[in-house]
Design a protein around this motif. Structure first.
Motif, PDB file in Angstrom:
ATOM      1  N   ILE A 197     -49.502 -20.700   6.503  1.00 47.63           N
ATOM      2  CA  ILE A 197     -48.138 -21.003   6.167  1.00 47.63           C
ATOM      3  C   ILE A 197     -47.401 -19.883   7.079  1.00 47.63           C
ATOM      4  CG2 ILE A 197     -46.209 -20.978   4.542  1.00 47.63           C
ATOM      5  CD1 ILE A 197     -48.360 -21.598   2.442  1.00 47.63           C
ATOM      6  N   ASP A 198     -46.842 -20.464   8.127  1.00 48.37           N
ATOM      7  CA  ASP A 198     -46.184 -19.297   8.865  1.00 48.37           C
ATOM      8  C   ASP A 198     -45.344 -18.407   8.351  1.00 48.37           C
ATOM      9  OD1 ASP A 198     -47.102 -20.506  11.148  1.00 48.37           O
ATOM     10  OD2 ASP A 198     -45.150 -21.579  11.876  1.00 48.37           O
ATOM     11  N   GLN A 199     -44.502 -18.936   7.042  1.00 49.50           N
ATOM     12  CA  GLN A 199     -43.610 -17.854   6.392  1.00 49.50           C
ATOM     13  C   GLN A 199     -44.274 -16.845   5.909  1.00 49.50           C
ATOM     14  OE1 GLN A 199     -43.261 -21.179   6.561  1.00 49.50           O
ATOM     15  NE2 GLN A 199     -41.188 -21.607   7.047  1.00 49.50           N
ATOM     16  N   LEU A 200     -45.545 -17.062   5.519  1.00 50.15           N
ATOM     17  CA  LEU A 200     -46.417 -15.931   4.823  1.00 50.15           C
ATOM     18  C   LEU A 200     -47.164 -14.898   5.837  1.00 50.15           C
ATOM     19  CD1 LEU A 200     -48.414 -17.735   1.801  1.00 50.15           C
ATOM     20  CD2 LEU A 200     -46.335 -16.278   1.740  1.00 50.15           C
ATOM     21  N   ALA A 201     -46.743 -15.241   7.331  1.00 46.66           N
ATOM     22  CA  ALA A 201     -47.393 -14.395   8.167  1.00 46.66           C
ATOM     23  C   ALA A 201     -46.693 -12.966   8.227  1.00 46.66           C
ATOM     24  CB  ALA A 201     -47.162 -14.930   9.486  1.00 46.66           C
ATOM     25  N   ASP A 202     -45.308 -12.823   7.559  1.00 49.90           N
ATOM     26  CA  ASP A 202     -45.046 -11.730   7.267  1.00 49.90           C
ATOM     27  C   ASP A 202     -45.267 -11.325   5.972  1.00 49.90           C
ATOM     28  OD1 ASP A 202     -44.099 -11.168  10.004  1.00 49.90           O
ATOM     29  OD2 ASP A 202     -42.247 -12.389   9.466  1.00 49.90           O
ATOM     30  N   ARG A 203     -44.657 -10.232   5.469  1.00 50.66           N
ATOM     31  CA  ARG A 203     -44.767  -9.934   3.947  1.00 50.66           C
ATOM     32  C   ARG A 203     -44.164 -10.718   3.123  1.00 50.66           C
ATOM     33  NH1 ARG A 203     -44.001  -3.651   4.589  1.00 50.66           N
ATOM     34  NH2 ARG A 203     -45.857  -3.158   5.815  1.00 50.66           N
ATOM     35  N   LEU A 204     -44.253 -10.965   1.751  1.00 48.86           N
ATOM     36  CA  LEU A 204     -43.676 -11.612   0.930  1.00 48.86           C
ATOM     37  C   LEU A 204     -42.246 -10.984   0.750  1.00 48.86           C
ATOM     38  CD1 LEU A 204     -45.805 -11.920  -2.407  1.00 48.86           C
ATOM     39  CD2 LEU A 204     -45.358 -13.626  -0.699  1.00 48.86           C
ATOM     40  N   ASP A 205     -41.103 -12.168   1.034  1.00 51.51           N
ATOM     41  CA  ASP A 205     -39.767 -11.337   0.874  1.00 51.51           C
ATOM     42  C   ASP A 205     -39.452 -10.705  -0.356  1.00 51.51           C
ATOM     43  OD1 ASP A 205     -37.270 -11.090   2.285  1.00 51.51           O
ATOM     44  OD2 ASP A 205     -36.465 -12.335   0.588  1.00 51.51           O
ATOM     45  N   PHE A 206     -39.206  -9.392  -0.340  1.00 53.94           N
ATOM     46  CA  PHE A 206     -38.973  -8.480  -1.433  1.00 53.94           C
ATOM     47  C   PHE A 206     -37.786  -9.150  -2.114  1.00 53.94           C
ATOM     48  CE2 PHE A 206     -36.335  -4.859  -2.744  1.00 53.94           C
ATOM     49  CZ  PHE A 206     -37.240  -4.432  -3.764  1.00 53.94           C
ATOM     50  N   VAL A 207     -36.476  -9.581  -1.640  1.00 49.92           N
ATOM     51  CA  VAL A 207     -35.477  -9.945  -2.174  1.00 49.92           C
ATOM     52  C   VAL A 207     -35.900 -11.206  -3.100  1.00 49.92           C
ATOM     53  CG1 VAL A 207     -33.266 -10.603  -2.268  1.00 49.92           C
ATOM     54  CG2 VAL A 207     -33.816  -8.854  -0.942  1.00 49.92           C
ATOM     55  N   ALA A 208     -36.637 -12.222  -2.480  1.00 51.71           N
ATOM     56  CA  ALA A 208     -37.140 -13.222  -3.290  1.00 51.71           C
ATOM     57  C   ALA A 208     -37.949 -13.129  -4.320  1.00 51.71           C
ATOM     58  CB  ALA A 208     -37.809 -14.117  -2.348  1.00 51.71           C
ATOM     59  N   VAL A 209     -39.064 -11.994  -4.417  1.00 49.88           N
ATOM     60  CA  VAL A 209     -39.661 -11.608  -5.167  1.00 49.88           C
ATOM     61  C   VAL A 209     -38.870 -11.129  -6.498  1.00 49.88           C
ATOM     62  CG1 VAL A 209     -41.703 -10.018  -6.058  1.00 49.88           C
ATOM     63  CG2 VAL A 209     -41.874 -11.279  -3.912  1.00 49.88           C
ATOM     64  N   ALA A 210     -37.927 -10.026  -6.264  1.00 51.90           N
ATOM     65  CA  ALA A 210     -37.025  -9.317  -7.224  1.00 51.90           C
ATOM     66  C   ALA A 210     -36.509 -10.343  -7.983  1.00 51.90           C
ATOM     67  CB  ALA A 210     -36.318  -8.312  -6.495  1.00 51.90           C
ATOM     68  N   VAL A 211     -35.751 -11.226  -7.103  1.00 51.26           N
ATOM     69  CA  VAL A 211     -34.727 -12.306  -7.849  1.00 51.26           C
ATOM     70  C   VAL A 211     -35.634 -12.941  -8.625  1.00 51.26           C
ATOM     71  CG1 VAL A 211     -33.496 -14.390  -7.175  1.00 51.26           C
ATOM     72  CG2 VAL A 211     -33.046 -12.344  -6.143  1.00 51.26           C
ATOM     73  N   GLY A 212     -36.919 -13.620  -8.152  1.00 53.68           N
ATOM     74  CA  GLY A 212     -37.716 -14.490  -9.040  1.00 53.68           C
ATOM     75  C   GLY A 212     -38.057 -13.718 -10.616  1.00 53.68           C
ATOM     76  N   LEU A 213     -38.551 -12.550 -10.193  1.00 54.17           N
ATOM     77  CA  LEU A 213     -38.944 -11.850 -11.481  1.00 54.17           C
ATOM     78  C   LEU A 213     -38.003 -11.497 -12.436  1.00 54.17           C
ATOM     79  CD1 LEU A 213     -41.854  -9.141 -10.080  1.00 54.17           C
ATOM     80  CD2 LEU A 213     -42.152 -10.970 -11.568  1.00 54.17           C
ATOM     81  N   ALA A 410     -35.587 -21.728   3.461  1.00 49.80           N
ATOM     82  CA  ALA A 410     -35.842 -22.510   2.328  1.00 49.80           C
ATOM     83  C   ALA A 410     -37.099 -22.050   1.569  1.00 49.80           C
ATOM     84  CB  ALA A 410     -35.747 -23.862   2.648  1.00 49.80           C
ATOM     85  N   PHE A 411     -38.112 -21.696   2.253  1.00 46.55           N
ATOM     86  CA  PHE A 411     -39.142 -21.444   1.639  1.00 46.55           C
ATOM     87  C   PHE A 411     -39.027 -20.182   0.809  1.00 46.55           C
ATOM     88  CE2 PHE A 411     -42.858 -18.742   1.772  1.00 46.55           C
ATOM     89  CZ  PHE A 411     -43.879 -19.238   1.217  1.00 46.55           C
ATOM     90  N   ASP A 412     -38.216 -19.099   1.086  1.00 46.29           N
ATOM     91  CA  ASP A 412     -38.018 -17.973   0.510  1.00 46.29           C
ATOM     92  C   ASP A 412     -37.395 -18.440  -1.182  1.00 46.29           C
ATOM     93  OD1 ASP A 412     -39.097 -16.351   1.921  1.00 46.29           O
ATOM     94  OD2 ASP A 412     -37.637 -15.633   2.901  1.00 46.29           O
ATOM     95  N   VAL A 413     -36.669 -19.480  -1.037  1.00 46.92           N
ATOM     96  CA  VAL A 413     -35.982 -20.023  -2.298  1.00 46.92           C
ATOM     97  C   VAL A 413     -37.123 -20.481  -3.293  1.00 46.92           C
ATOM     98  CG1 VAL A 413     -34.276 -21.430  -3.427  1.00 46.92           C
ATOM     99  CG2 VAL A 413     -33.776 -20.468  -1.126  1.00 46.92           C
ATOM    100  N   GLY A 414     -37.963 -21.359  -2.575  1.00 39.77           N
ATOM    101  CA  GLY A 414     -39.076 -21.877  -3.399  1.00 39.77           C
ATOM    102  C   GLY A 414     -39.948 -20.587  -3.728  1.00 39.77           C
ATOM    103  N   LEU A 415     -40.115 -19.754  -2.898  1.00 41.93           N
ATOM    104  CA  LEU A 415     -40.967 -18.440  -3.375  1.00 41.93           C
ATOM    105  C   LEU A 415     -40.378 -17.691  -4.489  1.00 41.93           C
ATOM    106  CD1 LEU A 415     -43.387 -16.530  -2.580  1.00 41.93           C
ATOM    107  CD2 LEU A 415     -41.678 -15.365  -1.472  1.00 41.93           C
ATOM    108  N   ALA A 416     -39.098 -17.810  -4.662  1.00 39.99           N
ATOM    109  CA  ALA A 416     -38.428 -17.045  -5.667  1.00 39.99           C
ATOM    110  C   ALA A 416     -38.739 -17.981  -6.911  1.00 39.99           C
ATOM    111  CB  ALA A 416     -36.971 -17.008  -5.411  1.00 39.99           C
ATOM    112  N   ALA A 417     -38.587 -19.216  -6.888  1.00 37.62           N
ATOM    113  CA  ALA A 417     -38.725 -20.122  -8.195  1.00 37.62           C
ATOM    114  C   ALA A 417     -39.971 -19.944  -8.594  1.00 37.62           C
ATOM    115  CB  ALA A 417     -38.352 -21.519  -7.518  1.00 37.62           C
ATOM    116  N   ALA A 418     -41.133 -19.913  -7.576  1.00 41.53           N
ATOM    117  CA  ALA A 418     -42.437 -19.694  -7.851  1.00 41.53           C
ATOM    118  C   ALA A 418     -42.725 -18.602  -8.523  1.00 41.53           C
ATOM    119  CB  ALA A 418     -43.560 -20.032  -6.923  1.00 41.53           C
ATOM    120  N   ILE A 419     -42.176 -17.479  -7.980  1.00 44.39           N
ATOM    121  CA  ILE A 419     -42.456 -16.233  -8.713  1.00 44.39           C
ATOM    122  C   ILE A 419     -41.584 -15.982 -10.031  1.00 44.39           C
ATOM    123  CG2 ILE A 419     -42.094 -13.625  -8.543  1.00 44.39           C
ATOM    124  CD1 ILE A 419     -44.021 -14.215  -6.619  1.00 44.39           C
TER     125      ILE A 419
END
Lengths: 493, 327
Positions: A197-213, A410-419
């Motif tokens: 997944i291209d979007q994971l080639a960088d780190r997990l987006d910190f803001v997405a993880v924080a918002v999800g968690l 949009a991937f990051d929004v999905g990531l936030a939801a999953a987190i």
């Protein structure tokens, strides 16, 4: 004497009506994005950047920095009221700020955090004015081995955050460290655990993880427990802290400011890490550590001061070396460079008006924030009166906008939801989410610096012990470990 | 025979069809842009690339009377942004601002686009020459010749800083090491900011970096610029020789470059209009000055020249990567 002269010059620039207005606009906008979870100063600054091309450099800088410290100042509001940090760096305020709100002491928590922020801001602006160049060159002696040692110290300190079980705290920190390995390895360029997944080639987006968690999981958790969707406690007797609360906060504010000021100078670390460190310190110093997590005022006063102190001293490497200490600083630096001003060792001699104007405006802005925030305390309290069916969808929308805006992805929004789902599950089984986030932040810094230190020493591990700063940090870490282990060892006998 | 006639008839109608559409195609260019234009950038806000994009976007929206929005799609060393534009509608309303990474990444990992076939080149925008800077406190050399002599005498002792093994600065250093036959150790950082801190602190002894980032430190004497990576000297630092002349490597030329692309299949008339408008905007001395503050030297060319440049650059890096694999 020269300082007074310079400050007079600075205030002369900052107190013009236009600059006061830019300062107020920046601070207000910063407060707004700071209060709303998900929205962050990066978004606000990016949007305003083209506008600043037409402003004089000093005015542009005054407004953009206003957004930055305004957001740090205000991030604790939603943390206290809704148990959701408005900015990731205010996460620690949730631990005790929200329990205080549940007990009807929201006013006191907001008041103390405003005072703490103000005090830290004033002290650190003074530090910037007096010691910028000295501190910036001192920070240069903090290199890879020192960073690695400091992270080890921070990770050890996390374990003192364990409220229920040490195992689940360490487990979550470890999970965070593992998640931190996702993305490309800068030493070899190899992309790890991206599963194509291209979007994971960088780190997990910190803001997405924080918002999800913290935001999404919190909302899901509230919806899952019907008794918590009703308003917890509206019997707010007094907006002001009691005399006892006030005196209990004084020392934590002082200690938090010192800690935050020191951490902020080092690029890469900063507000989040320093607020965790301050919380750990307060808990360790407290006569009755069991109060922490149940609404201890020290757990608000210390970390909130540390957070703001670090936010201010973050300016030192940017102004004196031209090196941004974080993503927001990089943006502000960019805004200056496009105006033809390159911050660096000469800034004090080449652009004294800019430097001192900024310093003065920070002071004024800080005062504005205090004046802005104290009367607002009453209004924020009413936040609790908004029915959750209206409040939560609104917060979710802002979260999505905030996460999306970081990389237009949009991937990051999905990531936030999953987190968010992960975070909800963690809450159900009683695993604390904060160590996970800290692990995610610290893990990559630890790996990077550990490997870099060993690369520079050509594989010789004694590099950590032969350098005085790194050695003292490691000794301190061992000391803390021993302190931790002592009561348990004694208990066994 | 019948076949040939049929062919002729088909050709005739095809020509008619094209002729019928010609006014429409011309009109397309005349009406362009009809709505908001997205300028996609693969790099986060802050820094030279973003600054160029924002200045360009602001000026183009003044010229066109349509909004031009900068969209920072970060990730995968710019490949996510390239991918987005490669698969966007080829009507000129989605543009891609690329840098050196664009020709590096296809050599490094599998990408879902073809750097040449998926895009229609518009023009290069300019370049940021990279200075070879040393920290005199830890590496007391006055010239590139001295550096090379030192590196030859003690191979593998000098550390150089880069923004990671997939960054242009790493490739430029590699290119120089290959051309001079010296051996040094790479230390990777997340971006050039932290690398500059490391150089100042003495963790690494040299690096290639943009003039705008290091100018203040060079002025104060903390750092020393001994060469510039472009073929010729740069007007920002006229006293600093090029790597080519200082190390006697004729033809050495490697910089961070910037260019503008549209998706392949964009009507040539639209490309021509985009080209002319962008070149006109960048020709404004006030704009060029503002960008030079960020270390950026404006340089435009024709779509065909830009296409040929991309082709040559891909080949240049492919050569270097072949060496990596055989090592």
């Amino acid at each position: 004497m020269e300082l007074l002269h310079n400050l007079a010059l600075g205030f002369g620039i900052a107190v013009t009506s236009a600059n006061l207005l830019y300062c107020l606009a920046g601070a207000t906008l910063g407060t707004l994005v700071g209060v709303l979870p998900g929205l962050n100063p990066i978004l606000a600054i990016t949007m305003l950047l083209p506008l600043t091309f037409k402003l004089p450099a000093t005015s542009a800088l005054i407004m953009l920095t206003g957004i930055y410290y305004g957001a740090h100042h205000a991030g604790s509001t939603t943390a206290i009221m809704l148990n959701m940090p408005g900015e990731p760096s205010s996460l620690v305020i949730c631990f005790d700020g929200h329990p205080m709100a549940r007990k009807g002491r929201a006013g006191a928590a907001l008041f103390i955090s405003a005072i703490g922020s103000f005090f830290a801001g004033c002290v650190c602006v003074l530090i910037i004015a007096l010691f910028s160049p000295v501190l910036a060159s001192a920070a240069l002696s903090f290199q890879a081995p020192e960073y690695a040692a400091a992270i080890v110290l921070a990770l050890v300190a996390i374990s003192s955050l364990a409220t229920r079980s040490l195992i689940s705290t360490l487990g979550m920190a470890l999970l965070g460290l593992l998640l931190g390995t996702i993305g490309s390895d800068i030493n070899s360029g190899v992309i790890r655990f991206s599963f194509g997944i291209d979007q994971l080639a960088d780190r997990l987006d910190f803001v997405a993880v924080a918002v999800g968690l913290f935001a999404i999981a919190e909302i899901a958790h509230r919806l899952g427990s019907p008794e918590r969707t009703t308003i917890v406690q509206t019997k707010v007797e007094s907006l002001l802290p009691t005399r006892a609360e006030f005196s209990a906060s004084c020392k934590p504010i002082l200690r938090g400011t010192t800690l935050g000021a020191a951490f902020g100078i080092l690029p890469g670390l900063g507000p989040l890490v320093s607020s965790f460190a301050s919380y750990a310190l307060e808990k360790r110093l407290a006569k009755d550590p069991s109060r922490f997590g149940n609404g201890a005022i020290e757990g608000v006063a210390g970390p909130e001061s540390a957070n703001n102190a670090a936010a201010f001293t973050h300016f030192i490497p940017m102004l004196s070396l031209g090196i941004p200490a974080g993503a927001t600083m990089a943006l502000i630096l960019g805004a200056l460079m496009i105006q033809g001003i390159t911050p660096g060792p000469q800034i004090l001699t080449e652009h004294p008006d800019l430097f001192w104007g900024l310093v003065a405006s920070m002071w004024i802005g800080n005062l504005m924030l205090l004046v802005l925030n104290l009367p607002l305390v009453g209004i924020w309290i009413r936040l609790l009166a908004i029915p959750y069916r209206l409040l939560y969808p609104m917060i979710l929308v802002f979260c999505c906008i905030g996460v999306y805006s970081m990389g237009n992805s949009a991937f990051d929004v999905g990531l936030a939801a999953a987190i968010g789902c992960l975070g909800y599950g963690m809450r159900l089984i009683g695993c604390p989410p904060a160590p996970l986030l800290l692990g995610l932040v610290l893990g990559p810094i630890l790996e990077e610096n550990l490997r870099r230190a060993l690369l520079i020493s050509r594989g010789d591990p004694t590099i950590f012990l032969t350098r005085p700063i790194s050695l003292s940090i490691l000794l301190l870490t061992v000391g803390i470990l021993v302190l931790f282990a002592m009561p348990q060892l004694r208990g066994r006998k | 025979m019948a076949n040939a006639r049929q062919n002729l008839v088909t050709r005739f109608f095809c020509t008619l069809l094209v002729l019928a559409f010609l006014p429409w195609m011309a009109a397309q260019a005349a009406n362009f842009p009809e709505r908001t234009v997205r300028l996609v950038v693969g790099i986060a806000p802050g820094g030279a690339t973003d600054a160029v994009a924002r200045v360009l976007a602001q000026k183009l929206s003044d010229v066109w009377g349509q909004a031009v929005i900068v969209e920072n799609r970060t990730g995968g060393e710019g490949t996510i942004a390239s991918n987005t534009v490669a698969h966007a509608a080829p009507d000129g309303h989605t543009l891609l601002l690329v840098t050196t990474n664009f020709t590096l990444t296809p050599n490094q990992f599998k990408v879902a686009f073809d750097a040449e076939k998926s895009f229609a080149p518009i023009t290069t925008l300019g370049q940021t020459p990279e200075l070879l800077i040393v920290n005199p406190a830890t590496l007391p050399v006055n010239s590139l010749a001295e550096l090379i002599a030192l590196a030859r005498a003690k191979p593998g002792t000098i550390n150089f800083g880069t923004g990671g093994t997939s960054s242009p600065t790493y490739m430029i250093t590699k290119l120089m090491m290959k051309a001079t036959g010296i051996e040094m150790v790479n230390v990777s950082y997340h971006g050039m900011g932290p690398a500059l801190v490391a150089l100042l602190g003495g963790e690494v002894q040299m690096m290639f970096g943009a003039a705008s980032d290091s100018a203040e430190h060079i002025k104060s004497g903390k750092l020393r610029a001994i060469a510039v990576s472009t073929a010729k000297r740069t007007p920002q630092m006229p006293d600093v020789p090029s790597v080519a002349e200082a190390a006697n490597i004729p033809g050495f030329d490697a910089t961070a470059w910037y260019g503008l692309l549209a998706p392949a299949g964009t009507p040539p008339a639209v490309i021509a209009k985009l080209h002319d408008d962008v070149v006109a905007v960048l020709a404004d001395p006030a704009i060029a000055k503002r960008l030079q503050n960020e270390g950026f030297l404006v340089q435009t060319n024709t779509p065909a020249e830009f296409g040929a440049f991309i082709h040559a650059d891909l080949a240049k890096w492919a050569e270097i990567y072949k060496d990596f694999k055989t090592q």
